[in-house]
Design an enzyme around this catalytic site. Structure first.
Site, PDB file in Angstrom:
ATOM      1  N   SER A  43     -11.397  -1.419  -0.702  1.00 21.12           N
ATOM      2  CA  SER A  43     -10.079  -1.309  -0.070  1.00 21.12           C
ATOM      3  C   SER A  43     -10.140  -1.646   1.396  1.00 21.12           C
ATOM      4  O   SER A  43      -9.159  -2.072   1.983  1.00 21.12           O
ATOM      5  CB  SER A  43      -9.605   0.137  -0.113  1.00 21.12           C
ATOM      6  OG  SER A  43      -9.057   0.456  -1.306  1.00 21.12           O
ATOM      7  N   HIS A  87      -3.975   5.723   3.566  1.00 20.00           N
ATOM      8  CA  HIS A  87      -4.595   4.492   3.074  1.00 20.00           C
ATOM      9  C   HIS A  87      -3.882   3.263   3.626  1.00 20.00           C
ATOM     10  O   HIS A  87      -4.514   2.341   4.148  1.00 20.00           O
ATOM     11  CB  HIS A  87      -4.577   4.505   1.552  1.00 20.00           C
ATOM     12  CG  HIS A  87      -5.408   3.436   0.919  1.00 20.00           C
ATOM     13  ND1 HIS A  87      -4.901   2.213   0.586  1.00 20.00           N
ATOM     14  CD2 HIS A  87      -6.712   3.422   0.563  1.00 20.00           C
ATOM     15  CE1 HIS A  87      -5.865   1.483   0.044  1.00 20.00           C
ATOM     16  NE2 HIS A  87      -6.967   2.181   0.025  1.00 20.00           N
ATOM     17  N   ASP A  89       0.828  -1.197   0.000  1.00 21.82           N
ATOM     18  CA  ASP A  89       0.000   0.000   0.000  1.00 21.82           C
ATOM     19  C   ASP A  89       0.865   1.251   0.000  1.00 21.82           C
ATOM     20  O   ASP A  89       1.931   1.264  -0.596  1.00 21.82           O
ATOM     21  CB  ASP A  89      -0.953  -0.036   1.200  1.00 21.82           C
ATOM     22  CG  ASP A  89      -2.332   0.412   0.805  1.00 21.82           C
ATOM     23  OD1 ASP A  89      -2.448   1.573   0.432  1.00 21.82           O
ATOM     24  OD2 ASP A  89      -3.264  -0.398   0.855  1.00 21.82           O
TER      25      ASP A  89
END
Lengths: 205, 986
Positions: free
Chosen positions: B348, B183, B152
């Protein structure tokens, strides 16, 4: 009180030099921030190069020749193969000929040691297992050492973690950032597994 | 909130795992430690009990079950005899209080001893014991040593939520390991946070791979190197909360295979492109990867969750079922960049929920060698809870159920399994679209693409052939079955496509037919097995279909899939040029993907729609009323052109929904793709008009290279023409409808606005020869396509089908005021194929030759060899879906705030979060975002200048004039709603 402050504030704003000051400050901020960014990028790149030349990378790869150093009769192998599998002694065999201890059954006629089938002169092979087997040839050690000393920084993570000849060959033969052009196509869709120094030949589109 | 649930799950799981025997039966003060679990040296569980006697309270046990009233009377009669008044029964309010019970809890405040003795003397009272309060505390640590990789945006070094970050590596061109976006931190937090918002597996060994820059740029090559490192590090579970539509990115796809072949369990997000069908992202759409979709806390499929079948198999085959499972993906809480918690939405987020669960599951398994990508997926699938009213192309096998997965995995034996595990073409809505249209004799075979998961080994094969065993009592002999399957099941998986067709004997029969397919999978012996023989596993696949007599020709519509091309691999631009954020046509153009609404509409109107996945030479035109060609990009074999001309002469009708093709515009919409670092030039326009014109030329018809756009009204219906072409020529005796439009070509090329009147857009024509068919042309396909459609034209399709199927000319069209004389073709230019286009690279028809691409040799039509039936005199239950009901845990339903849908990008997909950015996704995430990154100071500067100028003007005004208020102009709210904000994501 508030009115007074507002008055002063308005007066102040009417002054040309105040405006000029505001303008000047924002201009300076703008210039410095853009300039700083660029400078940093440049410095990073420089750092990279310096690192490349001056500091030899402390590889811990041990090239063990022969099987005397292996502790047991268990073999590590290449695990992933669809049809073929290579053990750490450099034998390639069909998956069904893999023994319980993880080694290839050397008594089966199909099993070959240090086999370079499908490998080109540039060190790129059409099958991963043959690439690993070929790479395990003792005479490839010089080539690999040379490669390690030149390995790009991008590969440092990978090859720093490699501990011996077998792991090095497993890692080296995998397709990597060196294997692609335009990101989503192989440079050479056939011979794409390379133990050698150079990337695969660029395949004519 | 999920984290809370998860925590409860965790506790429950651990209790089940280790404390089973010790819970609840002993009341003495006691503390014991149960560690370690057998075979799992890292799991420690502490269960502590302590109990205290509660003063004045006693449990009165009776020697039978009595109602509350009877119990009360027993006790009061017993106590009356010893004259105790100060007592009461402690009410127990629980579901069983309505039923007879064998005990009562009472409180006696005085003369206890005497009271108790008298109580025990009562004939119906067995004994009296003091009431005790029990404290039980559970402390757990789950097995560490499961290596989890998070691919990520990185993670900062000393994040307070993580205790076991083993390593952080950077694979981008930025020199940092930290997460600048949040994220990566969030995803890692869902998996392994240990405080505030807890993750699943805080003890797991975290390996952070930073493969995205802060500008959300990433390249396949970075992934390749990072994946190699993950293999070397022997990662167990890998979470990839990214994805993109390019499943033809061979280096990437091959590398994912390699990864799973090396025993890395890969969990990936299915994409945030829902609710449109045909939007699955790679690598989640791969058979060896666990693809995760999102649901909200009310168990509805989250709107953003990508869905529809996989499109790899088109046009000849049929897509596989994906996602594999769904789990919470809306409003899930996880770690913030610098600590603290935040809620995010997107697949996600759903992906790390599964990755965390998988990590936990891996840690509980005693024989770690049994865990592999296939067995884990089998366990998750078998355990998943099906959501009611949702089809399998949206929910896969249902909602993640960690507990049940644990149970299945703890008793797992290496075996093969199928996904889906049965084929019931009558089951609605789960088996949509199969259940939406029964099968009949003469129809195109129905294909079900089943995925074989092989937990026995990374390679496997199907022994002999799959066998078809029809059930004679259940009319199994009314259908024929053909198979195609992977020759080698690698890695861990393969496909088994089953084509089902009706036999000739059942041509006019109506009913349900059943049978089953058996398939035996073999794998080389496991390394640790002693026998050395091959392992085999036999799986049974029940089949149930509904058969009807073949409908009349006029009711049957054939959808041309063969001539639809899409991204990947080539650049086939979107049909609506206004949709700049999503420039590619990538949804498959199939009736079960982005033409789903049209399909549903046609079914509701009673039409039977079949799909032609092969050239025109491969279908029997006498069976079909209408051939529907929508948005065709492919070229045509000369043999196809000849065959279609004959067919139309013999009564087949043709409806063509075309689209734009203008070489200047095509050159204009080229772009630099940061993902592949090269310029992308479209290989056709919205449709391949030069090829279509060649096909239509014999009837003296053709489309132009014009490009028009605008709203209009036709037969009292509001319509929108989105980047369509016009009809350049049409036979004299045809009906042609014209409209007034904006010239979008001029707008795109020169940014000029021009209005063009009398643009011919619709033409209807009856072949004058005896028994001839009818032809309809329309210049825009956007009104049938679910992606970016603004106004549908299903009513128009109905009217056109009335015309083609029954020869009824709709009066609303023939007597329309917009009807004009058909164009002769003299005025407008027919478009030429763009020079130097690379269509031949992606075409099934063209091949590169010296002097330009030319048609290949016509391929043979697909031939199905029907499996030899081995009839059984058996019957199957009518409901094929059997769900193991092992446990039932009703999770508390939690209402959460709404989420915002996210937009996708071409892979590597930027990670996203709901509403955090307003950056539109697009084909060139890299370039776009880089621009944004570099232009922020410029904007800041310009902004400052504007503010400065404003003040200057204000001050000057204030000086010279008295103050005046300007009336504010009201803005229509609608404008803002037309284009919803877009955020990059998965």
């Amino acid at each position: 009180m508030v009115n007074l402050a507002a008055m002063v504030w308005r007066r102040l704003l009417r002054k040309r030099w105040v405006l000029a000051l505001v303008f000047g400050l924002s201009l300076v901020y703008f210039l410095t921030s853009t300039f700083k960014q660029e400078e940093r990028a440049v410095r990073d790149r420089n750092l990279l190069q310096v690192h490349d030349h001056d500091q030899p990378i402390p590889w811990k790869v041990q090239f063990n020749l022969g099987n005397s150093s292996r502790p047991s009769n268990q073999c590590r192998n290449s695990i992933q193969g669809k049809h073929l599998i290579t053990d750490e002694l450099g034998y390639v065999c069909e998956r069904k000929d893999l023994l319980v201890n993880g080694c290839c059954n050397v008594n089966v006629p199909g099993t070959k040691q240090y086999c370079c089938d499908g490998c080109l002169s540039n060190g790129c092979c059409s099958a991963y297992e043959y690439c690993v087997s070929c790479c395990l040839q003792p005479n490839k050690q010089l080539l690999l050492e040379r490669f390690l000393n030149r390995a790009a920084v991008a590969f440092q993570n990978l090859f720093m973690a490699v501990e011996d000849h077998f792991e090095l060959c497993l890692a080296k033969c995998r397709t990597s950032s060196q294997s692609v052009q335009h990101e989503n196509t192989y440079r050479d869709p056939i011979a794409k597994y390379c133990y050698g120094e150079s990337p695969p030949e660029l395949f004519p589109a | 909130m999920t984290m809370k649930l998860v925590h409860i799950w965790l506790l429950l799981l651990v209790v089940l795992l280790c404390g089973k025997k010790h819970l609840g039966d002993r009341l003495e003060k006691k503390s014991f430690e149960k560690a370690p679990c057998p075979g799992c040296s890292h799991l420690t569980l502490k269960v502590e009990f302590s109990s205290t006697v509660v003063e004045y309270e006693y449990i009165v046990a009776f020697n039978g079950y009595f109602t509350a009233k009877a119990r009360n009377s027993f006790i009061s009669s017993a106590l009356k005899s010893s004259a105790i008044d100060n007592w009461r029964i402690i009410p127990r309010n629980n579901p069983s209080s309505d039923y007879p019970s064998d005990f009562e809890v009472i409180q006696i405040k005085e003369k206890q001893k005497a009271g108790l003795l008298t109580l025990e003397d009562h004939p119906n009272i067995k004994r009296v014991t003091p009431q005790r309060k029990v404290f039980r505390s559970l402390k757990y640590t789950e097995c560490a040593n499961v290596r989890v990789a998070v691919f990520d945006t990185g993670l900062s070094e000393k994040h307070p939520h993580f205790k076991n970050v083993k390593e952080r590596t950077n694979w981008t061109n930025e020199r940092t390991l930290d997460d600048g976006l949040g994220h990566g931190t969030f995803v890692a937090g869902v998996i392994a946070s240990m405080r505030e918002c807890q993750g699943f597996a805080p003890d797991a060994e975290l390996h952070i791979f930073r493969v995205f820059t802060n500008n959300q740029v990433s390249y396949t090559s970075w992934f390749l190197d990072a994946f190699n490192y993950a293999i070397l590090k022997k990662i167990d579970v890998l979470n990839l909360s990214i994805g993109g539509p390019d499943f033809m990115d061979h280096p990437f796809v091959d590398k994912v295979w390699e990864l799973t072949a090396n025993n890395v369990i890969m969990v990936s997000a299915i994409g945030n492109d829902g609710p449109l069908y045909g939007t699955l992202n790679n690598p989640a759409d791969q058979m060896d990867v666990i693809g995760v979709g999102g649901i909200d806390f009310e168990d509805n499929i989250a709107r953003f969750s990508s869905r529809g079948m996989t499109t790899w198999e088109l046009p000849g085959g049929y897509g596989r079922v994906k996602p594999d499972i769904v789990t919470y993906g809306a409003g899930v809480r996880g770690s913030g960049v610098k600590g603290g918690c935040r809620a995010l939405s997107g697949t996600s987020v759903a992906s790390p929920v599964v990755a965390g669960a998988v990590t936990l599951l891996v840690s509980t398994v005693q024989r770690r060698e049994l865990v592999n990508p296939a067995s884990m997926k089998q366990a998750l699938i078998a355990a998943a809870r099906r959501l009611p009213g949702v089809n399998m192309f949206e929910q896969g096998h249902g909602k993640l159920d960690l507990l049940r997965a644990y149970q299945i995995l703890s008793s797992y034996k290496p075996q093969a399994s199928l996904s889906p595990s049965y084929i019931d073409l009558t089951e609605c809505p789960y088996m949509w679209p199969y259940c939406s249209q029964p099968i009949y004799y003469g129809g195109m075979p129905t294909i079900v693409n089943v995925t074989i998961l092989n937990g026995m080994g990374v390679t496997g094969r199907i022994v002999d052939k799959p066998e078809w065993q029809p059930y004679l009592p259940q009319n199994g002999d009314s259908i024929e079955v053909a198979f195609s399957y992977s020759s080698v099941l690698w890695p861990w998986s393969g496909y088994l496509a089953i084509s089902i067709s009706v036999t000739k004997q059942a041509a006019s029969w109506e009913g349900v037919a059943q049978g089953h397919v058996t398939v035996t999978v073999a794998s080389p012996a496991e390394v640790d097995s002693n026998s050395g023989a091959e392992q085999t596993s036999t799986v049974k696949l029940p089949i149930k279909v509904k058969i009807i007599p073949a409908p009349p020709r006029s009711k049957r519509v054939l959808w041309d899939q063969y001539h639809n091309l899409r991204y990947p691999p080539g650049y086939f631009p979107r049909d609506n040029l206004r949709m700049k954020n999503d420039p590619l046509d990538w949804n498959g153009d199939h009736i079960h993907t982005n033409f789903r609404d049209m399909y549903q509409h046609l079914r509701s109107m009673g039409y039977f729609v079949e799909v032609l996945g092969s050239p025109f030479t491969c279908f029997d035109a006498s069976q079909y009323g209408t051939l529907l060609m929508v948005d065709s990009e492919e070229e045509y074999f000369p043999e196809e052109v000849a065959k279609l001309r004959r067919d139309v002469g013999n009564g087949l009708s043709l409806i063509v929904f075309s689209d734009w093709y203008n070489t200047s515009v095509m050159r204009k919409v080229k772009f630099y793709d940061e993902n592949t670092r090269q310029w992308w030039m479209p290989d056709t326009g919205g449709a391949n008009i030069p090829a279509l014109n060649e096909l239509l030329s014999v009837w003296n018809m053709g489309f132009s290279d014009g490009l028009y756009e605008g709203d209009f009204t036709l037969a009292n219906h509001d319509m929108y023409y989105a980047s369509g072409c016009s009809i350049a020529k049409f036979p004299e005796d045809g009906i042609v409808i014209t409209q007034t439009f904006k010239d979008q070509g001029l707008e795109v090329l020169k940014q000029e606005a021009a209005v063009v009147e009398n643009v011919p857009i619709l033409g209807l024509y009856q072949i004058p020869t005896e028994g001839g068919g009818r032809i309809v042309l329309y210049g825009d396909s956007n009104c049938l396509d679910d992606s970016h459609r603004q106004k549908d034209c299903f009513w128009l399709l109905d009217a056109l089908l009335q015309f083609t199927s029954y020869g009824v000319t709709p009066p609303s069209l023939s007597h329309s005021g917009a009807r004009q004389r058909p164009p002769s073709g003299a005025r407008s230019v027919a478009p030429e194929r763009m020079e130097g286009n690379h269509l031949h690279r992606y075409s099934k028809v063209l091949e590169a030759r010296l002097g330009g691409p030319e048609p290949r040799a016509l391929p043979a039509c697909p031939h199905l060899s029907w499996a030899k039936p081995q009839p059984l005199n058996e019957t199957a239950p009518s409901n094929l879906w059997k769900h193991q009901k092992l446990l039932s845990i009703d999770l508390d339903k939690v209402v959460l705030p709404s989420f915002r849908p996210n937009r996708p990008q071409v892979r590597p997909l930027s990670p996203g979060e709901s509403g955090a950015w307003d950056i539109p996704g697009g084909i060139m995430p890299g370039r776009y975002n880089q621009e944004v990154g570099q232009t922020i100071p410029v904007f800041a500067f310009l902004g400052a200048m504007v503010v400065l100028a404003f003040f200057v003007v204000q001050i000057n005004k204030a000086k010279s004039r008295p103050k005046r208020r300007k009336p504010r102009v009201k803005r229509p709210q609608l404008v803002q709603q037309v284009h919803p904000p877009k955020a990059p994501s998965v």
